[in-house]
Design a protein around this motif. Structure first.
Motif, PDB file in Angstrom:
ATOM      1  N   LYS A  48       0.837  -1.214   0.000  1.00  0.00           N
ATOM      2  CA  LYS A  48       0.000   0.000   0.000  1.00  0.00           C
ATOM      3  C   LYS A  48       0.870   1.261   0.000  1.00  0.00           C
ATOM      4  O   LYS A  48       0.549   2.262   0.647  1.00  0.00           O
ATOM      5  N   SER A  49       1.948   1.222  -0.747  1.00  0.00           N
ATOM      6  CA  SER A  49       2.910   2.322  -0.782  1.00  0.00           C
ATOM      7  C   SER A  49       3.495   2.424  -2.172  1.00  0.00           C
ATOM      8  O   SER A  49       3.960   1.421  -2.730  1.00  0.00           O
ATOM      9  N   ARG A  82      -9.443   1.725  -3.320  1.00  0.00           N
ATOM     10  CA  ARG A  82      -8.616   2.809  -2.771  1.00  0.00           C
ATOM     11  C   ARG A  82      -7.169   2.641  -3.249  1.00  0.00           C
ATOM     12  O   ARG A  82      -6.520   3.615  -3.631  1.00  0.00           O
ATOM     13  N   GLU A  83      -6.672   1.409  -3.201  1.00  0.00           N
ATOM     14  CA  GLU A  83      -5.319   1.152  -3.724  1.00  0.00           C
ATOM     15  C   GLU A  83      -5.250   1.484  -5.212  1.00  0.00           C
ATOM     16  O   GLU A  83      -4.286   2.117  -5.674  1.00  0.00           O
ATOM     17  N   GLU A 112      -6.991   3.589  -6.975  1.00  0.00           N
ATOM     18  CA  GLU A 112      -6.992   5.038  -7.169  1.00  0.00           C
ATOM     19  C   GLU A 112      -5.643   5.650  -6.815  1.00  0.00           C
ATOM     20  O   GLU A 112      -5.112   6.508  -7.547  1.00  0.00           O
ATOM     21  N   TYR A 113      -5.090   5.204  -5.705  1.00  0.00           N
ATOM     22  CA  TYR A 113      -3.807   5.735  -5.226  1.00  0.00           C
ATOM     23  C   TYR A 113      -2.676   5.403  -6.200  1.00  0.00           C
ATOM     24  O   TYR A 113      -1.890   6.278  -6.584  1.00  0.00           O
ATOM     25  N   ILE A 163      -1.049   3.879   2.493  1.00  0.00           N
ATOM     26  CA  ILE A 163      -2.466   4.226   2.597  1.00  0.00           C
ATOM     27  C   ILE A 163      -3.248   3.042   3.167  1.00  0.00           C
ATOM     28  O   ILE A 163      -2.770   1.904   3.215  1.00  0.00           O
TER      29      ILE A 163
END
Length: 383
Positions: free
Chosen positions: A50-51, A72-73, A75-76, A380
Motif C-alpha cells: 500500500k505504498s 482505494r489502492e 486510485e492511489y 495508505i
C-alpha cells in the motif's frame, strides 16, 4: 512521496512501523529471479505494501503490472502513474462506477468475477458506458475461497460468452492457491503449485476450445510462487507478502525469519516482575489482533521480540496485547533468561501477519544499512 529523515531509532515516537530496505530489496530480487527462470511475468500484489515507494521497487516498470485488493489502492496507484492493474477481489455492482472513473483516468484496470450474475452486471455496464471493461474469470484452485471449478466448462463458457456478447473484454483466468498457507513442506508447496497450474490450464483450455479468448493465465500466492517448479501454460504470477515476510509465512516455510523486513518499534514502559512480564507501548492497535501462528506448529504469540538491531531475543514473545499495551514474556516452557530491558529501552517486534500489522500504520520508517531511519515512505489504508 518519500521524505528523508536519517533519524536514530531512539528519536522516533513509538509505536511505529520499521521497514528494512535491504531485506525488502533482497526478497524482491529473489522472487524475480525465480520467476524469470520459470519464464513467466511477475505481477506483484500491492495489498501488503500500500505504498508507491514500495511498489516502484517491486514492479518491473513504473507503469506496472500490479495487483490491488481495494479500489482505494487502485486510485492511489493510478494517481502515482501505475497503469496496468488487476483488482483482485470479486466485483460488486456498486463498485463499477469507481472502476470506470479509474479507467477514464488512463489506467487499464481489470476486474475479476466468478458467476454469471456478475458477468451479466458487468456486460450491462459495458453496454451502457461503452467501456470494454477487461475481466478475468476467477477459478477455484483448491476449494479455499472463491472461483468457478476448473472442470465446470459450462459455467466458464457461459460467463465468457456473456461478457464478450455484452461488450466487455474476456482477458483470461485468475487463481489463488490459498490452501498453500496451511502447508509447511517445500515438496507440499511444490505440489500445491502444480495443482494450481493444472487447474489454471484446464480452465483456460475450456475457454479456448469454445472459441473464447484467454490471453492471460494468472496464478499466485507467496508459497506457490516461491516453490513452483514448472509453470508451463501460465503467463503471470502474483504474490505480495513475500516482499516483507512475516511469522506466519515463516511458519509455512515460504520465508525465513531472517528475511522478515517489517517490524514494529516499541518502548518498554513497565514491568510486572513477579509475573515475568515486560510491558511495552505497542498493543493490538500497533500489532493487530492477528494470531495466525496459533494454528501452526510454533505459536509466536502476537509477535517475536527483537533487539533494536533486529536480532530475536531467545524465546521472548508478545504473549498478550491490550489496545495500547503489549505484554512481553518468555515462551511457555522456555529455559531462557528474561532480558534486562529497563523502562525506556526499545525493542522491535516481528509481525504475525504483515498485511494486518501494516494496516495499523500510515507510514514506514525505512532503515538503511546502519540501522537508522533514513526515509519515511507514506502508505495508505481503506477501501
Amino acid at each position: 512521496m518519500a521524505e528523508t529523515s536519517g533519524e536514530p531509532l531512539d528519536t522516533l515516537q513509538t509505536p511505529c512501523l520499521l521497514l528494512d530496505e535491504a531485506r525488502l530489496r533482497a526478497n524482491v530480487a529473489r522472487m524475480r529471479a525465480h520467476l524469470t527462470g520459470l519464464g513467466v511475468a511477475f505481477r506483484p500484489h500491492l495489498k501488503t505494501a500500500k505504498s508507491l515507494d514500495v511498489a516502484r521497487l517491486a514492479m518491473t516498470a513504473p507503469e506496472g503490472p500490479a495487483t490491488v485488493s481495494t479500489l482505494r489502492e487502485a486510485e492511489y496507484f493510478a494517481a502515482g502513474g501505475v497503469r496496468d492493474m488487476i483488482y483482485g477481489v470479486g466485483i460488486a455492482p456498486a463498485k463499477l462506477p469507481r472502476v470506470a472513473a479509474i479507467r477514464a483516468g488512463g489506467a487499464d484496470l481489470a476486474v475479476i468475477l466468478d458467476s454469471l450474475e456478475q458477468a451479466e452486471t458487468v456486460a450491462g455496464h459495458a453496454r451502457r458506458g461503452g467501456d470494454a471493461l477487461p475481466v478475468l474469470i476467477e477459478v477455484d484452485a483448491d476449494g479455499h475461497r472463491s472461483g468457478v471449478a476448473p472442470h465446470d466448462r459450462d459455467t466458464l463458457v457461459a460467463i465468457g460468452r456473456c461478457l464478450t456478447a455484452g461488450g466487455a473484454t474476456l482477458r483470461g483466468v485468475l487463481l489463488h492457491a490459498g490452501d498453500s498457507y496451511a502447508l509447511s513442506d517445500p515438496d507440499a508447496h511444490a505440489a500445491a503449485a502444480e495443482a494450481e497450474r493444472v487447474a489454471a490450464v484446464t480452465a483456460a483450455d475450456a475457454l479456448r476450445q469454445a472459441g473464447l479468448p484467454c490471453p492471460v493465465v494468472s496464478v499466485g500466492s507467496t508459497p506457490t510462487a516461491r516453490f513452483a517448479r514448472d509453470l508451463t501454460g501460465i503467463t503471470e504470477v502474483r504474490a505480495g507478502v513475500f516482499m516483507f515476510g512475516d511469522l506466519f509465512q515463516a511458519g509455512t516455510g515460504a520465508v525465513e525469519v531472517e528475511d522478515i523486513a517489517l517490524s514494529v518499534l516499541a518502548t518498554v514502559i513497565g514491568h510486572q516482575r513477579a509475573k515475568g512480564w515486560i510491558v511495552v507501548d505497542a498493543g493490538w492497535m500497533a500489532l493487530s489482533r492477528d494470531r495466525g501462528t496459533a494454528r501452526q506448529a510454533v505459536d509466536q504469540g502476537y509477535g517475536v521480540v527483537c533487539d533494536r538491531a533486529g536480532r530475536p531475543y531467545p524465546d521472548l514473545l508478545v504473549t498478550d496485547a491490550n489496545q495500547e499495551h503489549g505484554i512481553l514474556a518468555l515462551r511457555p516452557g522456555s529455559g531462557a533468561a528474561l532480558p534486562d530491558l529497563p523502562v525506556g529501552a526499545q525493542v522491535r517486534i516481528l509481525p504475525n501477519h504483515a498485511c494486518a500489522t501494516g494496516a495499523q500504520h500510515d507510514r514506514y520508517h525505512v532503515l538503511d544499512a546502519a540501522g537508522r531511519a533514513a526515509a519515511v515512505w507514506p502508505r495508505i489504508n481503506g477501501w
